[in-house]
Design a protein around this motif. Structure first.
Motif, mmCIF file in Angstrom:
data_model
loop_
_atom_site.group_PDB
_atom_site.id
_atom_site.type_symbol
_atom_site.label_atom_id
_atom_site.label_comp_id
_atom_site.label_asym_id
_atom_site.label_seq_id
_atom_site.Cartn_x
_atom_site.Cartn_y
_atom_site.Cartn_z
ATOM 1 N N LEU A 121 15.014 45.353 6.113
ATOM 2 C CA LEU A 121 14.759 46.734 5.720
ATOM 3 C C LEU A 121 15.869 47.361 4.887
ATOM 4 N N ARG A 122 16.974 46.666 4.661
ATOM 5 C CA ARG A 122 18.089 47.251 3.913
ATOM 6 C C ARG A 122 18.640 46.254 2.903
ATOM 7 N N ASN A 123 19.107 46.787 1.789
ATOM 8 C CA ASN A 123 19.859 46.013 0.814
ATOM 9 C C ASN A 123 21.326 46.417 0.922
ATOM 10 N N HIS A 124 22.216 45.442 0.899
ATOM 11 C CA HIS A 124 23.651 45.704 0.945
ATOM 12 C C HIS A 124 24.310 45.002 -0.224
ATOM 13 N N TYR A 125 25.166 45.731 -0.919
ATOM 14 C CA TYR A 125 25.913 45.172 -2.038
ATOM 15 C C TYR A 125 27.381 45.524 -1.854
ATOM 16 N N GLU B 108 37.311 48.096 -2.775
ATOM 17 C CA GLU B 108 35.947 47.627 -2.542
ATOM 18 C C GLU B 108 35.052 48.812 -2.217
ATOM 19 N N LEU B 109 33.893 48.840 -2.854
ATOM 20 C CA LEU B 109 32.892 49.859 -2.592
ATOM 21 C C LEU B 109 31.707 49.206 -1.898
ATOM 22 N N ASP B 110 31.104 49.924 -0.984
ATOM 23 C CA ASP B 110 29.884 49.460 -0.315
ATOM 24 C C ASP B 110 28.697 50.219 -0.878
ATOM 25 N N VAL B 111 27.623 49.496 -1.174
ATOM 26 C CA VAL B 111 26.381 50.097 -1.610
ATOM 27 C C VAL B 111 25.308 49.590 -0.670
ATOM 28 N N SER B 112 24.609 50.516 -0.021
ATOM 29 C CA SER B 112 23.550 50.097 0.892
ATOM 30 C C SER B 112 22.394 51.070 0.789
ATOM 31 N N GLY B 113 21.231 50.560 1.098
ATOM 32 C CA GLY B 113 20.064 51.415 1.037
ATOM 33 C C GLY B 113 18.846 50.754 1.620
ATOM 34 N N LYS B 114 17.866 51.585 1.918
ATOM 35 C CA LYS B 114 16.605 51.098 2.455
ATOM 36 C C LYS B 114 15.718 50.647 1.308
ATOM 37 N N ILE B 115 15.187 49.454 1.425
ATOM 38 C CA ILE B 115 14.362 48.872 0.375
ATOM 39 C C ILE B 115 13.126 49.727 0.111
ATOM 40 N N PHE C 161 19.952 54.481 -2.306
ATOM 41 C CA PHE C 161 21.188 53.749 -2.087
ATOM 42 C C PHE C 161 22.353 54.734 -2.037
ATOM 43 N N ALA C 162 23.325 54.442 -1.195
ATOM 44 C CA ALA C 162 24.550 55.240 -1.117
ATOM 45 C C ALA C 162 25.719 54.361 -1.559
ATOM 46 N N VAL C 163 26.598 54.914 -2.390
ATOM 47 C CA VAL C 163 27.800 54.222 -2.832
ATOM 48 C C VAL C 163 28.961 54.861 -2.085
ATOM 49 N N LEU D 106 30.553 58.447 -2.435
ATOM 50 C CA LEU D 106 30.928 58.679 -3.834
ATOM 51 C C LEU D 106 29.730 59.075 -4.682
ATOM 52 N N ALA D 107 28.586 58.423 -4.417
ATOM 53 C CA ALA D 107 27.387 58.691 -5.221
ATOM 54 C C ALA D 107 26.152 58.289 -4.445
ATOM 55 N N VAL D 108 25.022 58.853 -4.843
ATOM 56 C CA VAL D 108 23.722 58.527 -4.258
ATOM 57 C C VAL D 108 22.800 58.130 -5.399
ATOM 58 N N ILE D 109 22.125 57.005 -5.222
ATOM 59 C CA ILE D 109 21.136 56.531 -6.184
ATOM 60 C C ILE D 109 19.775 56.752 -5.541
#
Length: 162
Positions: free
Chosen positions: A84-88, A97-104, A109-111, A118-121
């Motif tokens: 259910l989640r993508n992690h980058y 290092e930045l973490d990017v995660s979000g629900k597919i 996605f949140a950075v 830092l940012a929201v996609i």
């Protein structure tokens, strides 16, 4: 700072504009067609290349590389797979290092850096365009870098959906 990305679903070269919250064109994502690897350039309105983005060819996991002025700036790769989640993970050359995660399914996605947003996609599907917003939360953040991260994450997420 809020940016609106109007990614064309159907188009040769994958070129698209990024607008600010007032509808002004700020950046052009220039996708390079007919290349062996996925390649993009983030340009300003005068056509100057601010950031180069390309897929790393020989990697175990899908990896995108961000360069500025011919020098490496960051590397982005899928952190782990889950249902259910993508992690980058974004590895900057200075060791940050930045973490990017979000629900597919939500296409959100949140950075984050060290737990700080830092940012929201935010993505939503429209008829012939995939439109998503990039909200840069911190004023001292590099908007071009965060937009490049957003372009990479969306591109990698779409490749993962295929």
């Amino acid at each position: 700072m809020r940016f609106l990305v109007r990614d064309r679903l159907l188009g040769i070269g994958e070129d698209y504009w990024i607008e600010d919250d007032r509808g002004n064109k700020v950046y052009l994502v220039d996708g390079k067609a007919m290349r062996l690897r996925d390649t993009f350039e983030l340009k300003d309105t005068q056509g100057r290349v601010l950031i180069d983005i390309h897929q790393k060819m020989l990697a175990l996991r899908d990896t995108m590389v961000i360069e500025r002025d011919g020098e490496p700036l960051a590397r982005i790769r899928r952190k782990r797979l889950s249902l259910l989640r993508n992690h980058y993970r974004v590895y900057l050359v200075d060791g940050t290092e930045l973490d990017v995660s979000g629900k597919i399914l939500d296409r959100e996605f949140a950075v984050e850096y060290d737990g700080e947003l830092l940012a929201v996609i935010s993505r939503r599907w429209l008829t012939i365009r995939d439109t998503y917003g990039v909200d840069v939360v911190r004023e001292d953040a590099d908007p071009a870098l965060l937009i490049a991260v957003a372009v990479c994450v969306v591109h990698l997420a779409e490749k993962g959906d295929d």
